[in-house]
Design a protein around this motif. Structure first.
Motif, PDB file in Angstrom:
ATOM      1  N   PHE A  41       0.806  -1.187   0.081  1.00  0.00           N
ATOM      2  CA  PHE A  41      -0.110  -0.084  -0.008  1.00  0.00           C
ATOM      3  C   PHE A  41       0.768   1.368  -0.290  1.00  0.00           C
ATOM      4  CE2 PHE A  41      -4.307  -1.293   1.865  1.00  0.00           C
ATOM      5  CZ  PHE A  41      -4.108  -2.740   1.426  1.00  0.00           C
ATOM      6  N   LEU A  42       0.846   2.024  -1.065  1.00  0.00           N
ATOM      7  CA  LEU A  42       1.859   3.186  -1.025  1.00  0.00           C
ATOM      8  C   LEU A  42       0.822   4.551  -1.294  1.00  0.00           C
ATOM      9  CD1 LEU A  42       3.954   1.911  -4.024  1.00  0.00           C
ATOM     10  CD2 LEU A  42       4.541   1.654  -1.752  1.00  0.00           C
ATOM     11  N   TYR A  43       1.773   5.687  -0.610  1.00  0.00           N
ATOM     12  CA  TYR A  43       1.142   6.731  -0.702  1.00  0.00           C
ATOM     13  C   TYR A  43       1.901   7.486  -1.598  1.00  0.00           C
ATOM     14  CZ  TYR A  43      -0.038  11.643   0.954  1.00  0.00           C
ATOM     15  OH  TYR A  43      -0.205  12.871   0.912  1.00  0.00           O
ATOM     16  N   VAL A  44       1.413   8.418  -2.374  1.00  0.00           N
ATOM     17  CA  VAL A  44       2.077   9.214  -3.248  1.00  0.00           C
ATOM     18  C   VAL A  44       1.750  10.743  -2.848  1.00  0.00           C
ATOM     19  CG1 VAL A  44       2.857   7.884  -5.090  1.00  0.00           C
ATOM     20  CG2 VAL A  44       0.456   8.906  -5.418  1.00  0.00           C
ATOM     21  N   ASP A  45       2.441  11.845  -2.638  1.00  0.00           N
ATOM     22  CA  ASP A  45       1.874  13.170  -2.578  1.00  0.00           C
ATOM     23  C   ASP A  45       1.395  13.909  -3.687  1.00  0.00           C
ATOM     24  OD1 ASP A  45       1.419  15.363  -0.797  1.00  0.00           O
ATOM     25  OD2 ASP A  45       3.487  16.255  -1.581  1.00  0.00           O
ATOM     26  N   THR A  46       0.282  14.401  -4.022  1.00  0.00           N
ATOM     27  CA  THR A  46      -0.112  15.230  -4.992  1.00  0.00           C
ATOM     28  C   THR A  46      -0.584  16.370  -4.534  1.00  0.00           C
ATOM     29  OG1 THR A  46      -2.321  13.723  -5.035  1.00  0.00           O
ATOM     30  CG2 THR A  46      -0.494  12.912  -6.246  1.00  0.00           C
ATOM     31  N   GLU A  47      -0.826  17.205  -5.674  1.00  0.00           N
ATOM     32  CA  GLU A  47      -1.615  18.625  -5.167  1.00  0.00           C
ATOM     33  C   GLU A  47      -2.898  18.518  -5.229  1.00  0.00           C
ATOM     34  OE1 GLU A  47       0.170  21.215  -4.336  1.00  0.00           O
ATOM     35  OE2 GLU A  47       2.150  20.318  -4.482  1.00  0.00           O
ATOM     36  N   PRO A  48      -3.535  19.184  -4.122  1.00  0.00           N
ATOM     37  CA  PRO A  48      -5.150  19.118  -4.011  1.00  0.00           C
ATOM     38  C   PRO A  48      -5.928  19.643  -5.214  1.00  0.00           C
ATOM     39  CG  PRO A  48      -3.907  20.201  -2.194  1.00  0.00           C
ATOM     40  CD  PRO A  48      -2.772  19.892  -3.083  1.00  0.00           C
ATOM     41  N   GLN A  49      -5.272  20.672  -5.722  1.00  0.00           N
ATOM     42  CA  GLN A  49      -6.041  21.300  -6.930  1.00  0.00           C
ATOM     43  C   GLN A  49      -6.186  20.296  -8.209  1.00  0.00           C
ATOM     44  OE1 GLN A  49      -2.947  22.458  -5.944  1.00  0.00           O
ATOM     45  NE2 GLN A  49      -1.858  23.216  -7.550  1.00  0.00           N
ATOM     46  N   GLY A 157      -8.330   9.868   1.214  1.00  0.00           N
ATOM     47  CA  GLY A 157      -9.300  10.494   1.968  1.00  0.00           C
ATOM     48  C   GLY A 157      -8.984  11.950   2.264  1.00  0.00           C
ATOM     49  N   ARG A 158      -8.047  12.434   1.731  1.00  0.00           N
ATOM     50  CA  ARG A 158      -7.805  14.159   1.445  1.00  0.00           C
ATOM     51  C   ARG A 158      -7.730  14.088   0.102  1.00  0.00           C
ATOM     52  NH1 ARG A 158      -3.026  15.992   4.338  1.00  0.00           N
ATOM     53  NH2 ARG A 158      -1.913  14.578   2.975  1.00  0.00           N
ATOM     54  N   ARG A 159      -7.855  15.419  -0.351  1.00  0.00           N
ATOM     55  CA  ARG A 159      -7.589  15.957  -1.855  1.00  0.00           C
ATOM     56  C   ARG A 159      -6.261  15.881  -1.960  1.00  0.00           C
ATOM     57  NH1 ARG A 159     -11.654  17.863  -4.763  1.00  0.00           N
ATOM     58  NH2 ARG A 159     -10.363  19.232  -6.163  1.00  0.00           N
ATOM     59  N   ARG A 160      -5.356  16.216  -0.994  1.00  0.00           N
ATOM     60  CA  ARG A 160      -3.892  15.999  -0.928  1.00  0.00           C
ATOM     61  C   ARG A 160      -3.456  14.583  -0.923  1.00  0.00           C
ATOM     62  NH1 ARG A 160      -0.258  19.848  -0.675  1.00  0.00           N
ATOM     63  NH2 ARG A 160       1.642  19.237  -1.698  1.00  0.00           N
ATOM     64  N   GLY A 161      -2.878  14.008  -2.084  1.00  0.00           N
ATOM     65  CA  GLY A 161      -2.313  12.515  -1.852  1.00  0.00           C
ATOM     66  C   GLY A 161      -3.207  11.485  -2.641  1.00  0.00           C
ATOM     67  N   LYS A 162      -2.670  10.405  -2.840  1.00  0.00           N
ATOM     68  CA  LYS A 162      -3.050   9.104  -3.470  1.00  0.00           C
ATOM     69  C   LYS A 162      -2.578   8.043  -2.847  1.00  0.00           C
ATOM     70  CE  LYS A 162      -5.791  11.521  -6.661  1.00  0.00           C
ATOM     71  NZ  LYS A 162      -7.314  11.419  -6.397  1.00  0.00           N
ATOM     72  N   LEU A 163      -3.520   7.173  -2.716  1.00  0.00           N
ATOM     73  CA  LEU A 163      -2.905   5.725  -2.339  1.00  0.00           C
ATOM     74  C   LEU A 163      -2.936   4.833  -3.813  1.00  0.00           C
ATOM     75  CD1 LEU A 163      -5.419   5.036   0.512  1.00  0.00           C
ATOM     76  CD2 LEU A 163      -2.794   5.712   0.897  1.00  0.00           C
ATOM     77  N   ILE A 164      -1.863   4.106  -3.919  1.00  0.00           N
ATOM     78  CA  ILE A 164      -1.682   2.938  -4.839  1.00  0.00           C
ATOM     79  C   ILE A 164      -1.514   1.594  -4.114  1.00  0.00           C
ATOM     80  CG2 ILE A 164      -0.166   2.018  -6.834  1.00  0.00           C
ATOM     81  CD1 ILE A 164       1.062   5.215  -6.939  1.00  0.00           C
ATOM     82  N   VAL A 165      -2.575   0.802  -4.466  1.00  0.00           N
ATOM     83  CA  VAL A 165      -2.534  -0.676  -3.939  1.00  0.00           C
ATOM     84  C   VAL A 165      -2.991  -1.715  -5.005  1.00  0.00           C
ATOM     85  CG1 VAL A 165      -3.636   0.511  -1.671  1.00  0.00           C
ATOM     86  CG2 VAL A 165      -5.003  -0.539  -3.442  1.00  0.00           C
ATOM     87  N   PRO A 166      -2.401  -2.809  -4.785  1.00  0.00           N
ATOM     88  CA  PRO A 166      -2.976  -3.817  -5.632  1.00  0.00           C
ATOM     89  C   PRO A 166      -4.270  -4.083  -5.777  1.00  0.00           C
ATOM     90  CG  PRO A 166      -1.136  -4.589  -4.295  1.00  0.00           C
ATOM     91  CD  PRO A 166      -1.597  -3.199  -3.712  1.00  0.00           C
ATOM     92  N   GLY A 167      -5.000  -4.005  -7.062  1.00  0.00           N
ATOM     93  CA  GLY A 167      -6.433  -4.419  -6.819  1.00  0.00           C
ATOM     94  C   GLY A 167      -6.980  -5.130  -6.093  1.00  0.00           C
ATOM     95  N   LYS A 168      -6.499  -6.532  -6.098  1.00  0.00           N
ATOM     96  CA  LYS A 168      -6.811  -7.703  -5.241  1.00  0.00           C
ATOM     97  C   LYS A 168      -7.119  -7.205  -4.085  1.00  0.00           C
ATOM     98  CE  LYS A 168      -2.465 -10.081  -5.062  1.00  0.00           C
ATOM     99  NZ  LYS A 168      -1.785 -11.199  -5.254  1.00  0.00           N
ATOM    100  N   ALA A 169      -6.454  -6.174  -3.461  1.00  0.00           N
ATOM    101  CA  ALA A 169      -6.452  -5.933  -1.982  1.00  0.00           C
ATOM    102  C   ALA A 169      -7.873  -5.357  -1.700  1.00  0.00           C
ATOM    103  CB  ALA A 169      -5.457  -4.952  -1.476  1.00  0.00           C
ATOM    104  N   LEU A 170      -8.353  -4.901  -2.852  1.00  0.00           N
ATOM    105  CA  LEU A 170      -9.925  -4.209  -2.467  1.00  0.00           C
ATOM    106  C   LEU A 170     -11.131  -5.064  -2.442  1.00  0.00           C
ATOM    107  CD1 LEU A 170      -9.777  -1.236  -5.365  1.00  0.00           C
ATOM    108  CD2 LEU A 170      -9.206  -1.336  -2.858  1.00  0.00           C
ATOM    109  N   ALA A 171     -10.724  -6.474  -2.794  1.00  0.00           N
ATOM    110  CA  ALA A 171     -11.613  -7.447  -2.339  1.00  0.00           C
ATOM    111  C   ALA A 171     -11.819  -7.977  -1.231  1.00  0.00           C
ATOM    112  CB  ALA A 171     -11.448  -8.753  -3.575  1.00  0.00           C
ATOM    113  N   GLU A 172     -10.358  -7.636  -0.416  1.00  0.00           N
ATOM    114  CA  GLU A 172     -10.420  -8.044   1.042  1.00  0.00           C
ATOM    115  C   GLU A 172     -10.739  -7.010   2.104  1.00  0.00           C
ATOM    116  OE1 GLU A 172      -6.357  -9.443   1.253  1.00  0.00           O
ATOM    117  OE2 GLU A 172      -6.542 -11.073  -0.278  1.00  0.00           O
ATOM    118  N   LEU A 173     -11.209  -5.900   1.599  1.00  0.00           N
ATOM    119  CA  LEU A 173     -11.725  -4.917   2.398  1.00  0.00           C
ATOM    120  C   LEU A 173     -13.055  -5.347   3.115  1.00  0.00           C
ATOM    121  CD1 LEU A 173     -10.904  -1.805   0.335  1.00  0.00           C
ATOM    122  CD2 LEU A 173      -9.799  -2.304   2.334  1.00  0.00           C
ATOM    123  N   PRO A 174     -13.256  -4.823   4.227  1.00  0.00           N
ATOM    124  CA  PRO A 174     -14.449  -5.172   5.273  1.00  0.00           C
ATOM    125  C   PRO A 174     -15.828  -4.832   4.271  1.00  0.00           C
ATOM    126  CG  PRO A 174     -12.910  -4.143   6.379  1.00  0.00           C
ATOM    127  CD  PRO A 174     -12.319  -4.024   5.035  1.00  0.00           C
ATOM    128  N   GLY A 175     -16.688  -5.811   4.271  1.00  0.00           N
ATOM    129  CA  GLY A 175     -17.838  -5.592   3.482  1.00  0.00           C
ATOM    130  C   GLY A 175     -17.716  -5.759   1.995  1.00  0.00           C
TER     131      GLY A 175
END
Length: 185
Positions: A41-49, A157-175
Motif C-alpha cells: 500500500f503506497l502513498y504518493v503526495d499530489t497537489e489538492p487542486q 481520504g484527502r484531496r492531497r495525496g493518493k494511494l496505490i494498492v494492488p487491485g486484489k486488496a480491494l476484494a479483501e476490504l470489510p464488506g
C-alpha cells in the motif's frame, strides 16, 4: 521509491507515513490483515487542486486513467429505510446506480449520496473518498475490473495525496463484494 504506476518518484509505504492519512484510513492500514502485504500500500503526495479525475489525469498523465478507480457513496432506499454503501469503479466509468447497485442492495431506489452526507459520515474530503477506512457496516461494491488491476490509484481520504494498492486488496476490504459490470463507460 518509484511508484509502480505513473511518474511518481516519491512513493512511500503508507504504513510508514500514517501521519499523511486521516484517522479512519490510517487505522485501516495499521490493522490490515489481508493476504496482500501492507507494504504494497503506497502513498504518493499530489497537489489538492488536481484531485478530481479529469484534472488529475490531465496534470499527471492520461495513462493513469486506466489504472485509477473512483469511490462513490450511494444511498439506497426501500420501505422508508436508507442504506449507505460505497462503490468502486474504474475512473473511466460511472457506477450503474439505477441498475446493478440498486439490485445488489435490494433497494427500490438508489442515488448518489449528498456530498455533505458522504464526507460527513466517512470523515473524508470531497475528491479524496477511498474504500479503505470506510465505516465497517457499509456494503462495499467493487467492480471486478478494478480488482483485476495489478495496481490501482485511489483517493487517500484527502484531496492531497493518493494511494496505490494492488487491485486484489480491494476484494479483501470489510464488506466488499466484487461485481462484474458495476461500472459503465
Amino acid at each position: 521509491m518509484r511508484a509502480p504506476i505513473g511518474t511518481f518518484d516519491d512513493a512511500v509505504p503508507a504504513a510508514d507515513h500514517l501521519d499523511h492519512l486521516i484517522a479512519p484510513i490510517a487505522e485501516a492500514v495499521r490493522h490490515w490483515h489481508g493476504t496482500v502485504p501492507v507494504e504494497q500500500f503506497l502513498y504518493v503526495d499530489t497537489e489538492p487542486q488536481w484531485a478530481d479525475t479529469a484534472a488529475f489525469t490531465e496534470h499527471y498523465g492520461p495513462d493513469l486513467l486506466s489504472a485509477s478507480a473512483n469511490c462513490v457513496v450511494v444511498a439506497a432506499k426501500r420501505g422508508g429505510e436508507t442504506t449507505l454503501a460505497a462503490c468502486v469503479v474504474p475512473s473511466a466509468a460511472r457506477a450503474d446506480v439505477n441498475g446493478v447497485v440498486r439490485r445488489q442492495l435490494g433497494a427500490r431506489k438508489a442515488s448518489f449520496a449528498a456530498m455533505d452526507t458522504a464526507t460527513g459520515l466517512t470523515g473524508m474530503e470531497h475528491g479524496g473518498i477511498t474504500p479503505i477506512g470506510l465505516p465497517a457496516d457499509w456494503p462495499l461494491l467493487v467492480d471486478a475490473a478494478v480488482v483485476d488491476l495489478p495496481h490501482v490509484l485511489l483517493g487517500s481520504g484527502r484531496r492531497r495525496g493518493k494511494l496505490i494498492v494492488p487491485g486484489k486488496a480491494l476484494a479483501e476490504l470489510p464488506g466488499a463484494t466484487v461485481i462484474e459490470g458495476l461500472g459503465r463507460a
